[in-house]
Motif scaffolding. Sequence first.
Motif, PDB file in Angstrom:
ATOM      1  N   VAL A  34      20.620   1.657   9.309  1.00 38.50           N
ATOM      2  CA  VAL A  34      20.271   2.226   8.140  1.00 38.50           C
ATOM      3  C   VAL A  34      19.134   1.413   7.312  1.00 38.50           C
ATOM      4  N   VAL A  35      19.202   0.150   7.386  1.00 36.94           N
ATOM      5  CA  VAL A  35      18.282  -0.684   6.971  1.00 36.94           C
ATOM      6  C   VAL A  35      16.859  -0.473   7.650  1.00 36.94           C
ATOM      7  N   GLY A  36      16.671  -0.303   9.022  1.00 34.55           N
ATOM      8  CA  GLY A  36      15.719   0.014   9.574  1.00 34.55           C
ATOM      9  C   GLY A  36      15.133   1.244   9.373  1.00 34.55           C
ATOM     10  N   MET A  37      15.991   2.362   9.218  1.00 30.65           N
ATOM     11  CA  MET A  37      15.556   3.623   8.623  1.00 30.65           C
ATOM     12  C   MET A  37      14.990   3.586   7.473  1.00 30.65           C
ATOM     13  N   LEU A  38      15.567   2.744   6.548  1.00 32.94           N
ATOM     14  CA  LEU A  38      15.083   2.850   5.154  1.00 32.94           C
ATOM     15  C   LEU A  38      13.798   2.196   4.951  1.00 32.94           C
ATOM     16  N   VAL A  39      13.354   1.094   5.646  1.00 31.67           N
ATOM     17  CA  VAL A  39      12.385   0.329   6.035  1.00 31.67           C
ATOM     18  C   VAL A  39      11.503   1.305   6.244  1.00 31.67           C
ATOM     19  N   MET A  40      11.613   1.936   7.431  1.00 30.59           N
ATOM     20  CA  MET A  40      10.822   2.972   8.101  1.00 30.59           C
ATOM     21  C   MET A  40      10.166   4.045   6.780  1.00 30.59           C
ATOM     22  N   GLN A  41      11.025   4.437   6.255  1.00 30.93           N
ATOM     23  CA  GLN A  41      10.687   5.541   5.173  1.00 30.93           C
ATOM     24  C   GLN A  41       9.985   4.886   4.092  1.00 30.93           C
ATOM     25  N   LEU A  42      10.098   3.773   3.838  1.00 35.90           N
ATOM     26  CA  LEU A  42       9.408   2.993   2.626  1.00 35.90           C
ATOM     27  C   LEU A  42       7.915   3.001   3.004  1.00 35.90           C
ATOM     28  N   TYR A  43       7.609   2.777   4.327  1.00 36.81           N
ATOM     29  CA  TYR A  43       6.229   3.048   4.808  1.00 36.81           C
ATOM     30  C   TYR A  43       5.606   4.335   3.980  1.00 36.81           C
ATOM     31  N   ASN A  44       6.330   5.317   4.279  1.00 38.51           N
ATOM     32  CA  ASN A  44       5.611   6.475   3.444  1.00 38.51           C
ATOM     33  C   ASN A  44       5.877   6.351   1.950  1.00 38.51           C
ATOM     34  N   VAL A  45       6.848   6.101   1.455  1.00 42.24           N
ATOM     35  CA  VAL A  45       7.245   5.841  -0.092  1.00 42.24           C
ATOM     36  C   VAL A  45       6.058   5.076  -0.596  1.00 42.24           C
ATOM     37  N   ILE A  46       5.762   4.065  -0.197  1.00 45.39           N
ATOM     38  CA  ILE A  46       4.637   3.155  -0.701  1.00 45.39           C
ATOM     39  C   ILE A  46       3.293   3.558  -0.703  1.00 45.39           C
ATOM     40  N   ASP A  47       3.087   4.216   0.441  1.00 48.42           N
ATOM     41  CA  ASP A  47       1.608   4.850   0.599  1.00 48.42           C
ATOM     42  C   ASP A  47       1.599   6.070  -0.378  1.00 48.42           C
ATOM     43  N   ARG A  48       2.457   6.811  -0.610  1.00 50.39           N
ATOM     44  CA  ARG A  48       2.575   7.786  -1.528  1.00 50.39           C
ATOM     45  C   ARG A  48       2.432   7.323  -3.049  1.00 50.39           C
TER      46      ARG A  48
END
Length: 455
Positions: A34-48
């Motif tokens: 979960v932490v890994g997936m959440l961190v992965m998604q935060l790549y996109n969130v931060i960019d956006r």
Amino acid sequence: MPQSHTLTENPEKLRELARMPVGRLLWKYSLPSVVGMLVMQLYNVIDRIVIGQVVGPKAIAGLAITFPVMNIATALGVLIGAGATARMSLFLGAGNLDGARRILGNSLTLTLTIGLLYVGLFAIFMDTILQWFGADEQTIPYARDFMMFILPGLLMTNLTFSFNNMMRATGYPTRAMLTMFIGFGLNMLLAPTFVYFLGLGIKGAAIATDISMTVSMIFVMRHFCLRRNGPVIFTRGIYRISWSLVAGIVGIGAAPCIVNVASCLINIFINNALKHYGGYEAIAASGIFVTYTSMLCCIVLGICQGMQPIAGFNYGHGLPGRVVRVFWLATAAATAITALGCLGGLTFSESIARAFVSDIPLVKFTGHALSTAMLCFWMVGFQIVATTYFQSIGNIGTSIFLSLVRQVIFLLPLLMILPRFFGLDGIWYTFPASDTLATVVTAALVWHSLSRLKK
């Protein structure tokens, strides 16, 4: 039901999959995932967030245009990664270490071959593809800038996520989580620097992601090069393609691959419908909606990734009771996440929109879209867990069917019908309607499968 095997056939690191209490085991494997997936998604969130606040709404809309391209890249990545991970768990559960190693080598060959092919095709036909996906003269400059620089990083992304999942399946969930933290930390530093301080705009976000993913890829691939990291490592003789292994990988990986291809198809139709009924503002609102719901779904997918090696190993080892228990525990956790996310989307819709854009009319527009589209989102967690469950036990046909139910069989026809009667709101209505119908079908198939498994 597969026959039981003695645990002495399996490495010590894997014995806990058949012995540890299922609740503790799911927590141990899901939390890092979960932490890994959440961190992965935060790549996109931060960019956006950076792009929306620094560059503006048209850039957010241009970024949303690229979502189908990203979905195709992800689909091809999970075709190999998810299929290889599930197949590897089944082999390890049966004590077949040689088969697990050959899965590892074949996966590397397939990922590199397919990745180089789709990156080349995207680069050659970029403008045509973006226009087909809904870009116009206002959004295509932003979409093109982002895609030109993100393309080289897509192959790194596929390698990172595919082999990160295999790292988790072979008994290293904490190290798999660390892989994601390394890339996320770099992206947090680099994205604002490139976009704002260096003035690179939307292309800066893509460059930051490329660098971060490359570092993560080096870390995860290094794991499989060291003998002290377990029995499943890169060795001679495992890279030559075995078509029987490829069939098993692709067969199981087809379900999550189809989910992403279906997402691509739906995004194409949604973007073009939104362009017709609401212009680039509607596409920007959709981009924010997709970003928020993807954050929630990635947590559920993390739970599923934790469930998958447990279910696959115990099914392969002939322990159906543990398979049933881990399914229900994962379902309860996933439903709690989507229910909380649904409540947040309904209650704080404008606050969520304000995190991405400062334009007040767009904030209100996006708030309305979120509060309409998320009415039945709480049901989605169960659907995702069910699809992963069938994938984990090798029931490929049912898994593929469930992958198509929500996004193609129900959502796509509704997307063609409802806007004719309700205009732009009809697009948002398609989401709760398809969620409800898909849940009914999923529940019937799960009940039938679990009843047979218990017997």
